[in-house]
Design a protein around this motif. Sequence first.
Motif, PDB file in Angstrom:
ATOM      1  N   THR A   1       0.757  -1.169  -0.078  1.00 12.46           N
ATOM      2  CA  THR A   1       0.075   0.118   0.041  1.00 12.46           C
ATOM      3  C   THR A   1       0.753   1.218   0.060  1.00 12.46           C
ATOM      4  O   THR A   1       0.526   2.364  -0.288  1.00 12.46           O
ATOM      5  N   MET A   2       2.301   1.132   0.360  1.00  9.84           N
ATOM      6  CA  MET A   2       3.130   2.387   0.548  1.00  9.84           C
ATOM      7  C   MET A   2       4.095   2.024  -0.599  1.00  9.84           C
ATOM      8  O   MET A   2       5.122   3.095  -0.680  1.00  9.84           O
ATOM      9  N   GLY A   3       4.128   1.187  -1.326  1.00  6.03           N
ATOM     10  CA  GLY A   3       4.770   1.047  -2.750  1.00  6.03           C
ATOM     11  C   GLY A   3       6.028   0.431  -2.621  1.00  6.03           C
ATOM     12  O   GLY A   3       6.911   0.208  -3.483  1.00  6.03           O
ATOM     13  N   ILE A   4       6.152  -0.568  -1.609  1.00  4.22           N
ATOM     14  CA  ILE A   4       7.577  -1.115  -1.095  1.00  4.22           C
ATOM     15  C   ILE A   4       7.063  -2.832  -1.367  1.00  4.22           C
ATOM     16  O   ILE A   4       5.857  -3.154  -0.981  1.00  4.22           O
ATOM     17  N   ASP A   5       7.867  -3.410  -2.189  1.00  6.66           N
ATOM     18  CA  ASP A   5       7.543  -4.960  -2.574  1.00  6.66           C
ATOM     19  C   ASP A   5       8.714  -5.887  -2.304  1.00  6.66           C
ATOM     20  O   ASP A   5       8.609  -6.941  -2.719  1.00  6.66           O
ATOM     21  N   ARG A   6      10.036  -5.346  -1.613  1.00  9.18           N
ATOM     22  CA  ARG A   6      11.035  -6.111  -1.513  1.00  9.18           C
ATOM     23  C   ARG A   6      10.887  -6.535   0.166  1.00  9.18           C
ATOM     24  O   ARG A   6      11.011  -6.017   0.955  1.00  9.18           O
ATOM     25  N   LEU A   7      10.560  -7.807   0.261  1.00  5.79           N
ATOM     26  CA  LEU A   7      10.488  -8.677   1.529  1.00  5.79           C
ATOM     27  C   LEU A   7      11.476  -9.632   1.790  1.00  5.79           C
ATOM     28  O   LEU A   7      11.497 -10.396   1.046  1.00  5.79           O
ATOM     29  N   ALA A   8      12.243  -9.586   2.964  1.00  2.00           N
ATOM     30  CA  ALA A   8      13.238 -10.488   3.637  1.00  2.00           C
ATOM     31  C   ALA A   8      12.772 -11.372   4.975  1.00  2.00           C
ATOM     32  O   ALA A   8      12.220 -10.625   5.656  1.00  2.00           O
ATOM     33  N   LEU A   9      12.821 -12.765   4.709  1.00  3.11           N
ATOM     34  CA  LEU A   9      12.227 -13.388   6.048  1.00  3.11           C
ATOM     35  C   LEU A   9      13.237 -14.136   6.588  1.00  3.11           C
ATOM     36  O   LEU A   9      13.797 -14.864   5.898  1.00  3.11           O
ATOM     37  N   VAL A  10      13.625 -13.725   7.650  1.00  2.00           N
ATOM     38  CA  VAL A  10      14.718 -14.417   8.378  1.00  2.00           C
ATOM     39  C   VAL A  10      14.146 -15.810   9.240  1.00  2.00           C
ATOM     40  O   VAL A  10      13.572 -15.602  10.291  1.00  2.00           O
ATOM     41  N   ARG A  11      14.498 -16.767   8.724  1.00  2.00           N
ATOM     42  CA  ARG A  11      14.006 -18.046   9.600  1.00  2.00           C
ATOM     43  C   ARG A  11      12.407 -18.118   9.728  1.00  2.00           C
ATOM     44  O   ARG A  11      12.070 -18.266  11.186  1.00  2.00           O
ATOM     45  N   PRO A  12      11.502 -17.756   8.985  1.00  2.00           N
ATOM     46  CA  PRO A  12      10.153 -17.935   9.409  1.00  2.00           C
ATOM     47  C   PRO A  12       9.785 -19.276   9.718  1.00  2.00           C
ATOM     48  O   PRO A  12      10.373 -20.173   9.382  1.00  2.00           O
TER      49      PRO A  12
ATOM     50  N   GLN B   1       3.679 -18.982   2.466  1.00  2.00           N
ATOM     51  CA  GLN B   1       3.190 -19.320   1.384  1.00  2.00           C
ATOM     52  C   GLN B   1       1.684 -20.073   1.685  1.00  2.00           C
ATOM     53  O   GLN B   1       0.993 -20.774   0.687  1.00  2.00           O
ATOM     54  N   SER B   2       1.234 -19.942   3.056  1.00  2.00           N
ATOM     55  CA  SER B   2       0.142 -20.772   3.480  1.00  2.00           C
ATOM     56  C   SER B   2      -0.999 -19.992   3.037  1.00  2.00           C
ATOM     57  O   SER B   2      -0.964 -18.729   2.528  1.00  2.00           O
ATOM     58  N   HIS B   3      -2.254 -20.626   3.053  1.00  6.20           N
ATOM     59  CA  HIS B   3      -3.640 -20.034   2.713  1.00  6.20           C
ATOM     60  C   HIS B   3      -3.576 -18.854   3.556  1.00  6.20           C
ATOM     61  O   HIS B   3      -4.172 -17.645   3.096  1.00  6.20           O
ATOM     62  N   GLU B   4      -3.661 -18.822   4.940  1.00  4.51           N
ATOM     63  CA  GLU B   4      -3.500 -17.474   5.716  1.00  4.51           C
ATOM     64  C   GLU B   4      -2.943 -16.420   5.430  1.00  4.51           C
ATOM     65  O   GLU B   4      -3.236 -15.252   5.323  1.00  4.51           O
ATOM     66  N   ALA B   5      -1.735 -16.755   5.220  1.00  9.63           N
ATOM     67  CA  ALA B   5      -0.431 -15.447   4.599  1.00  9.63           C
ATOM     68  C   ALA B   5      -1.183 -15.048   3.290  1.00  9.63           C
ATOM     69  O   ALA B   5      -1.579 -13.745   3.239  1.00  9.63           O
ATOM     70  N   VAL B   6      -1.674 -15.742   2.391  1.00  7.29           N
ATOM     71  CA  VAL B   6      -2.159 -15.375   1.114  1.00  7.29           C
ATOM     72  C   VAL B   6      -3.555 -14.481   1.308  1.00  7.29           C
ATOM     73  O   VAL B   6      -3.838 -13.705   0.709  1.00  7.29           O
ATOM     74  N   ARG B   7      -4.548 -15.046   2.194  1.00  4.89           N
ATOM     75  CA  ARG B   7      -5.435 -14.456   2.602  1.00  4.89           C
ATOM     76  C   ARG B   7      -5.366 -12.950   3.144  1.00  4.89           C
ATOM     77  O   ARG B   7      -6.094 -12.037   2.713  1.00  4.89           O
ATOM     78  N   ARG B   8      -4.498 -12.784   4.197  1.00  6.82           N
ATOM     79  CA  ARG B   8      -4.264 -11.593   4.962  1.00  6.82           C
ATOM     80  C   ARG B   8      -3.579 -10.732   3.853  1.00  6.82           C
ATOM     81  O   ARG B   8      -3.675  -9.303   3.941  1.00  6.82           O
TER      82      ARG B   8
ATOM     83  N   VAL C   1       4.046  -9.876  -3.220  1.00  8.28           N
ATOM     84  CA  VAL C   1       5.221  -9.545  -2.369  1.00  8.28           C
ATOM     85  C   VAL C   1       5.536 -11.059  -1.575  1.00  8.28           C
ATOM     86  O   VAL C   1       6.629 -11.126  -1.468  1.00  8.28           O
ATOM     87  N   LEU C   2       4.659 -11.699  -1.428  1.00 11.14           N
ATOM     88  CA  LEU C   2       4.914 -13.168  -0.750  1.00 11.14           C
ATOM     89  C   LEU C   2       5.681 -13.888  -1.830  1.00 11.14           C
ATOM     90  O   LEU C   2       6.576 -14.460  -1.282  1.00 11.14           O
ATOM     91  N   GLU C   3       5.075 -13.910  -2.879  1.00 14.28           N
ATOM     92  CA  GLU C   3       5.859 -14.749  -3.906  1.00 14.28           C
ATOM     93  C   GLU C   3       7.398 -14.424  -4.199  1.00 14.28           C
ATOM     94  O   GLU C   3       8.145 -15.406  -4.645  1.00 14.28           O
ATOM     95  N   LEU C   4       7.468 -13.221  -4.168  1.00 16.00           N
ATOM     96  CA  LEU C   4       9.106 -12.589  -4.359  1.00 16.00           C
ATOM     97  C   LEU C   4       9.817 -12.681  -3.106  1.00 16.00           C
ATOM     98  O   LEU C   4      11.199 -12.248  -3.170  1.00 16.00           O
ATOM     99  N   ALA C   5       9.357 -12.820  -1.906  1.00 20.82           N
ATOM    100  CA  ALA C   5       9.782 -12.789  -0.568  1.00 20.82           C
ATOM    101  C   ALA C   5      11.392 -13.789  -0.728  1.00 20.82           C
ATOM    102  O   ALA C   5      11.163 -14.940  -1.038  1.00 20.82           O
ATOM    103  N   ARG C   6      12.234 -13.280   0.080  1.00 17.37           N
ATOM    104  CA  ARG C   6      13.411 -14.141   0.206  1.00 17.37           C
ATOM    105  C   ARG C   6      13.548 -14.670   1.524  1.00 17.37           C
ATOM    106  O   ARG C   6      13.260 -13.668   2.511  1.00 17.37           O
ATOM    107  N   VAL C   7      13.903 -15.895   1.625  1.00 22.23           N
ATOM    108  CA  VAL C   7      13.856 -16.617   2.845  1.00 22.23           C
ATOM    109  C   VAL C   7      15.236 -16.797   3.267  1.00 22.23           C
ATOM    110  O   VAL C   7      16.329 -17.239   2.466  1.00 22.23           O
TER     111      VAL C   7
END
Length: 242
Positions: free
Chosen positions: A30-41, A47-54, A61-67
């Motif tokens: 919503t603020m124009g940022i699409d780069r997401l990094a997740l440290v040991r999620p 990738q879960s249904h709940e994450a996609v729903r929310r 953003v979730l699809e491009l997230a770097r783990v």
Amino acid sequence: MNEALKNTRIVLCEPSHAGNIGAAARAMLTMGIDRLALVRPTTGAHQSHEAVRRAARAVSVLELARVCESLDEALEGTVFAVACSARSRAVAVPALDAHAAVRRLAVVAMTQPVALVFGNETSGLSTEQVNRCQLLAYIPTGAELRSLNLAAAVQVMAYELRLALSTAAPAEAGLELATHEELESLYAFLEEQCLASGFINPAAPTKLMDKLRRLFARTQLEREEVNILRGMVRTLRNPKLR
């Protein structure tokens, strides 16, 4: 502004709730940022249904997230990182309110990669994680309840960044700040040299290193300055005879 937003990554350290990851992704986009990094999620959480729903329409953003396995990995290539935490503690970096911290971040983001770092929903960021950043930012809250939901904190900081970018002036042309990995390499080198020379008490090496981190966090070292410091210390340890 668009280039600065592309230079900004959101880092979530050890997020445990899939819904929070999805909601954070939506807050980012919503603020124009699409780069997401997740440290040991939590495994598969983003990738879960709940994450996609929310995430709603921010699934990209979730699809491009770097783990990542560590915060160091998530911060690779960045030159300025702001740790976001409501907990007060003795840390090696200066602390500012969210508005002031993000204004400093925005100037750098206009030309170089930066990061906003958030902690686990339960325990937040560790002191070690905060010390990997250049600033600690806190969001002023009421005394009754001081901590925000993870996604809400991401939304506030992302909004502050967008607001700051609307008036920010770019940093001095040609200014090339040292990257996260260059700074961490410098700190490791300085600790090694100080231990070898006896300048650091081997029983409590972190006390001095925390002070050095705080000093250099205030100065925002350039890449050339890092090389000068390394060369200077190396020569002082092994002076050339004339």
